[in-house]
Write a protein that holds these residues in place. Structure first.
Motif, PDB file in Angstrom:
ATOM      1  N   ASN A 210      51.642  37.291  45.898  1.00  0.00           N
ATOM      2  CA  ASN A 210      50.958  36.387  44.957  1.00  0.00           C
ATOM      3  C   ASN A 210      49.469  36.713  44.887  1.00  0.00           C
ATOM      4  OD1 ASN A 210      53.309  35.028  44.310  1.00  0.00           O
ATOM      5  ND2 ASN A 210      52.962  33.380  45.795  1.00  0.00           N
ATOM      6  N   ASP A 211      48.868  36.964  46.053  1.00  0.00           N
ATOM      7  CA  ASP A 211      47.445  37.326  46.095  1.00  0.00           C
ATOM      8  C   ASP A 211      47.204  38.617  45.315  1.00  0.00           C
ATOM      9  OD1 ASP A 211      46.964  35.121  47.675  1.00  0.00           O
ATOM     10  OD2 ASP A 211      46.728  36.252  49.550  1.00  0.00           O
ATOM     11  N   GLN A 212      48.078  39.593  45.529  1.00  0.00           N
ATOM     12  CA  GLN A 212      47.935  40.878  44.857  1.00  0.00           C
ATOM     13  C   GLN A 212      48.023  40.698  43.335  1.00  0.00           C
ATOM     14  OE1 GLN A 212      46.944  43.118  46.767  1.00  0.00           O
ATOM     15  NE2 GLN A 212      47.844  45.108  46.435  1.00  0.00           N
ATOM     16  N   ASP A 213      48.958  39.895  42.903  1.00  0.00           N
ATOM     17  CA  ASP A 213      49.141  39.607  41.487  1.00  0.00           C
ATOM     18  C   ASP A 213      47.899  38.932  40.907  1.00  0.00           C
ATOM     19  OD1 ASP A 213      50.864  39.809  39.265  1.00  0.00           O
ATOM     20  OD2 ASP A 213      51.485  37.718  39.495  1.00  0.00           O
ATOM     21  N   SER A 214      47.380  37.968  41.622  1.00  0.00           N
ATOM     22  CA  SER A 214      46.195  37.228  41.187  1.00  0.00           C
ATOM     23  C   SER A 214      44.959  38.137  41.129  1.00  0.00           C
ATOM     24  CB  SER A 214      45.958  36.065  42.149  1.00  0.00           C
ATOM     25  OG  SER A 214      44.755  35.432  41.881  1.00  0.00           O
ATOM     26  N   ILE A 215      44.801  38.985  42.133  1.00  0.00           N
ATOM     27  CA  ILE A 215      43.660  39.909  42.159  1.00  0.00           C
ATOM     28  C   ILE A 215      43.739  40.864  40.970  1.00  0.00           C
ATOM     29  CG2 ILE A 215      42.583  41.803  43.439  1.00  0.00           C
ATOM     30  CD1 ILE A 215      43.508  40.334  46.033  1.00  0.00           C
ATOM     31  N   LEU A 216      44.940  41.378  40.687  1.00  0.00           N
ATOM     32  CA  LEU A 216      45.100  42.293  39.554  1.00  0.00           C
ATOM     33  C   LEU A 216      44.799  41.595  38.225  1.00  0.00           C
ATOM     34  CD1 LEU A 216      48.213  44.328  40.695  1.00  0.00           C
ATOM     35  CD2 LEU A 216      45.912  45.215  40.305  1.00  0.00           C
ATOM     36  N   ASP A 217      45.181  40.326  38.106  1.00  0.00           N
ATOM     37  CA  ASP A 217      44.834  39.564  36.897  1.00  0.00           C
ATOM     38  C   ASP A 217      43.321  39.489  36.731  1.00  0.00           C
ATOM     39  OD1 ASP A 217      47.455  39.081  36.085  1.00  0.00           O
ATOM     40  OD2 ASP A 217      47.567  37.137  37.107  1.00  0.00           O
ATOM     41  N   SER A 218      42.613  39.262  37.826  1.00  0.00           N
ATOM     42  CA  SER A 218      41.152  39.198  37.785  1.00  0.00           C
ATOM     43  C   SER A 218      40.554  40.552  37.420  1.00  0.00           C
ATOM     44  CB  SER A 218      40.602  38.744  39.134  1.00  0.00           C
ATOM     45  OG  SER A 218      41.027  37.443  39.426  1.00  0.00           O
ATOM     46  N   VAL A 219      41.111  41.621  37.963  1.00  0.00           N
ATOM     47  CA  VAL A 219      40.607  42.967  37.652  1.00  0.00           C
ATOM     48  C   VAL A 219      40.812  43.276  36.168  1.00  0.00           C
ATOM     49  CG1 VAL A 219      40.947  45.441  38.089  1.00  0.00           C
ATOM     50  CG2 VAL A 219      40.881  43.844  40.005  1.00  0.00           C
ATOM     51  N   ILE A 220      41.945  42.880  35.616  1.00  0.00           N
ATOM     52  CA  ILE A 220      42.205  43.107  34.187  1.00  0.00           C
ATOM     53  C   ILE A 220      41.157  42.377  33.337  1.00  0.00           C
ATOM     54  CG2 ILE A 220      43.815  42.534  32.307  1.00  0.00           C
ATOM     55  CD1 ILE A 220      46.096  43.238  34.298  1.00  0.00           C
ATOM     56  N   LYS A 221      40.828  41.145  33.716  1.00  0.00           N
ATOM     57  CA  LYS A 221      39.797  40.399  32.978  1.00  0.00           C
ATOM     58  C   LYS A 221      38.436  41.079  33.095  1.00  0.00           C
ATOM     59  CE  LYS A 221      42.084  35.931  33.431  1.00  0.00           C
ATOM     60  NZ  LYS A 221      42.093  34.646  34.130  1.00  0.00           N
ATOM     61  N   ILE A 222      38.116  41.566  34.288  1.00  0.00           N
ATOM     62  CA  ILE A 222      36.829  42.245  34.500  1.00  0.00           C
ATOM     63  C   ILE A 222      36.766  43.523  33.674  1.00  0.00           C
ATOM     64  CG2 ILE A 222      35.455  43.494  36.215  1.00  0.00           C
ATOM     65  CD1 ILE A 222      36.433  41.376  38.266  1.00  0.00           C
TER      66      ILE A 222
ATOM     67  N   HIS B 161      34.766  46.629  29.058  1.00  0.00           N
ATOM     68  CA  HIS B 161      35.016  47.319  27.793  1.00  0.00           C
ATOM     69  C   HIS B 161      34.151  46.736  26.672  1.00  0.00           C
ATOM     70  CE1 HIS B 161      37.347  49.680  24.916  1.00  0.00           C
ATOM     71  NE2 HIS B 161      37.339  48.607  24.143  1.00  0.00           N
ATOM     72  N   ASN B 162      34.123  45.416  26.582  1.00  0.00           N
ATOM     73  CA  ASN B 162      33.314  44.764  25.545  1.00  0.00           C
ATOM     74  C   ASN B 162      31.828  45.020  25.750  1.00  0.00           C
ATOM     75  OD1 ASN B 162      35.487  43.714  24.119  1.00  0.00           O
ATOM     76  ND2 ASN B 162      35.546  41.851  25.357  1.00  0.00           N
ATOM     77  N   ALA B 163      31.378  44.989  26.994  1.00  0.00           N
ATOM     78  CA  ALA B 163      29.962  45.222  27.278  1.00  0.00           C
ATOM     79  C   ALA B 163      29.560  46.651  26.910  1.00  0.00           C
ATOM     80  CB  ALA B 163      29.667  44.946  28.745  1.00  0.00           C
ATOM     81  N   ILE B 164      30.428  47.613  27.193  1.00  0.00           N
ATOM     82  CA  ILE B 164      30.133  49.006  26.839  1.00  0.00           C
ATOM     83  C   ILE B 164      30.122  49.159  25.324  1.00  0.00           C
ATOM     84  CG2 ILE B 164      30.973  51.387  26.946  1.00  0.00           C
ATOM     85  CD1 ILE B 164      32.263  50.597  29.677  1.00  0.00           C
ATOM     86  N   LYS B 165      31.137  48.600  24.679  1.00  0.00           N
ATOM     87  CA  LYS B 165      31.272  48.719  23.227  1.00  0.00           C
ATOM     88  C   LYS B 165      30.095  48.077  22.501  1.00  0.00           C
ATOM     89  CE  LYS B 165      34.618  46.655  20.910  1.00  0.00           C
ATOM     90  NZ  LYS B 165      35.950  46.199  20.530  1.00  0.00           N
ATOM     91  N   GLU B 166      29.644  46.928  23.018  1.00  0.00           N
ATOM     92  CA  GLU B 166      28.547  46.205  22.372  1.00  0.00           C
ATOM     93  C   GLU B 166      27.178  46.599  22.932  1.00  0.00           C
ATOM     94  OE1 GLU B 166      29.629  42.127  22.915  1.00  0.00           O
ATOM     95  OE2 GLU B 166      31.487  42.349  21.761  1.00  0.00           O
ATOM     96  N   ARG B 167      27.186  47.581  23.837  1.00  0.00           N
ATOM     97  CA  ARG B 167      25.956  48.114  24.461  1.00  0.00           C
ATOM     98  C   ARG B 167      25.125  47.031  25.146  1.00  0.00           C
ATOM     99  NH1 ARG B 167      24.553  53.616  22.384  1.00  0.00           N
ATOM    100  NH2 ARG B 167      26.334  54.187  21.112  1.00  0.00           N
TER     101      ARG B 167
ATOM    102  N   GLU C  92      40.250  54.045  32.930  1.00  0.00           N
ATOM    103  CA  GLU C  92      40.073  55.374  32.344  1.00  0.00           C
ATOM    104  C   GLU C  92      39.506  55.274  30.930  1.00  0.00           C
ATOM    105  OE1 GLU C  92      43.709  57.623  32.554  1.00  0.00           O
ATOM    106  OE2 GLU C  92      43.814  57.398  34.737  1.00  0.00           O
ATOM    107  N   THR C  93      40.002  54.312  30.160  1.00  0.00           N
ATOM    108  CA  THR C  93      39.494  54.107  28.801  1.00  0.00           C
ATOM    109  C   THR C  93      38.009  53.765  28.843  1.00  0.00           C
ATOM    110  OG1 THR C  93      41.659  53.336  28.066  1.00  0.00           O
ATOM    111  CG2 THR C  93      39.778  52.739  26.692  1.00  0.00           C
ATOM    112  N   ASN C  94      37.625  52.866  29.750  1.00  0.00           N
ATOM    113  CA  ASN C  94      36.213  52.499  29.878  1.00  0.00           C
ATOM    114  C   ASN C  94      35.376  53.700  30.296  1.00  0.00           C
ATOM    115  OD1 ASN C  94      36.935  49.936  29.175  1.00  0.00           O
ATOM    116  ND2 ASN C  94      36.647  49.041  31.190  1.00  0.00           N
ATOM    117  N   GLY C  95      35.912  54.531  31.187  1.00  0.00           N
ATOM    118  CA  GLY C  95      35.199  55.732  31.614  1.00  0.00           C
ATOM    119  C   GLY C  95      34.976  56.691  30.455  1.00  0.00           C
ATOM    120  N   LYS C  96      36.004  56.866  29.616  1.00  0.00           N
ATOM    121  CA  LYS C  96      35.868  57.738  28.445  1.00  0.00           C
ATOM    122  C   LYS C  96      34.861  57.172  27.457  1.00  0.00           C
ATOM    123  CE  LYS C  96      40.485  59.687  28.783  1.00  0.00           C
ATOM    124  NZ  LYS C  96      41.840  59.724  28.219  1.00  0.00           N
TER     125      LYS C  96
END
Length: 158
Positions: A26-38, A43-49, A107-111
């Motif tokens: 459950n912790d692992q699932d929750s942490i991954l949900d948080s990472v996806i949000k981050i 992505h938005n911060a990079i796109k919007e500079r 990877e997308t954010n890195g590109k």
């Protein structure tokens, strides 16, 4: 001599030394949900500079990745970890799918960062070439005014 008071426990419930495997999953699932949000925020911060936001986002991402690694280590060392391949196989598969999604987003954010850096470098090169091209053609008159020779052919009186 000072009399010692007996130590009283507020909560007399026994706490297990090791969490259950389900709790760790459950912790692992929750942490991954948080990472996806981050990663979505990144992505938005990079796109919007929005460069000011990227530092805080990077710190959050790093913190959650450390939590993810630590939790993964606890799962590997859990006494019932053999059940991951049998009893909890479906759950583990879903968690691995989320992890794959995180890797893809990262990877997308890195590109996107690489493309942004390349665009900034090209812009900088164009501006420097333009500056050099026109500043080479600027001269001063005997009165101290700037005078553009070819290709501008414009006189500037400062």
């Amino acid at each position: 001599m000072v009399a010692r008071r007996p130590i009283r426990s507020i909560n007399r419930r026994a706490v297990p030394a090791v969490k259950t495997l389900v709790d760790y999953l459950n912790d692992q699932d929750s942490i991954l949900d948080s990472v996806i949000k981050i990663l979505a925020r990144e992505h938005n911060a990079i796109k919007e500079r929005r460069l000011d936001d990227l530092e805080a986002i990077a710190e959050d991402k790093s913190s959650f990745m450390l939590k993810l690694q630590a939790n993964d280590q606890r799962i590997k060392l859990h006494p019932e970890s053999a059940e991951l391949k049998t009893k909890y196989q479906d759950r583990v598969t879903k968690i691995k799918e989320k992890l794959a999604k995180c890797k893809m987003m990262n990877e997308t954010n890195g590109k996107l960062i690489t493309l942004s850096l390349a665009a900034n470098r090209r812009l900088s090169d164009v501006l420097m070439q333009s500056r050099d091209k026109y500043s080479r053609n600027m001269t001063y008159t005997d009165k101290g005014s700037t005078k553009a020779t070819s290709p501008l052919r414009v006189n500037i009186n400062a």
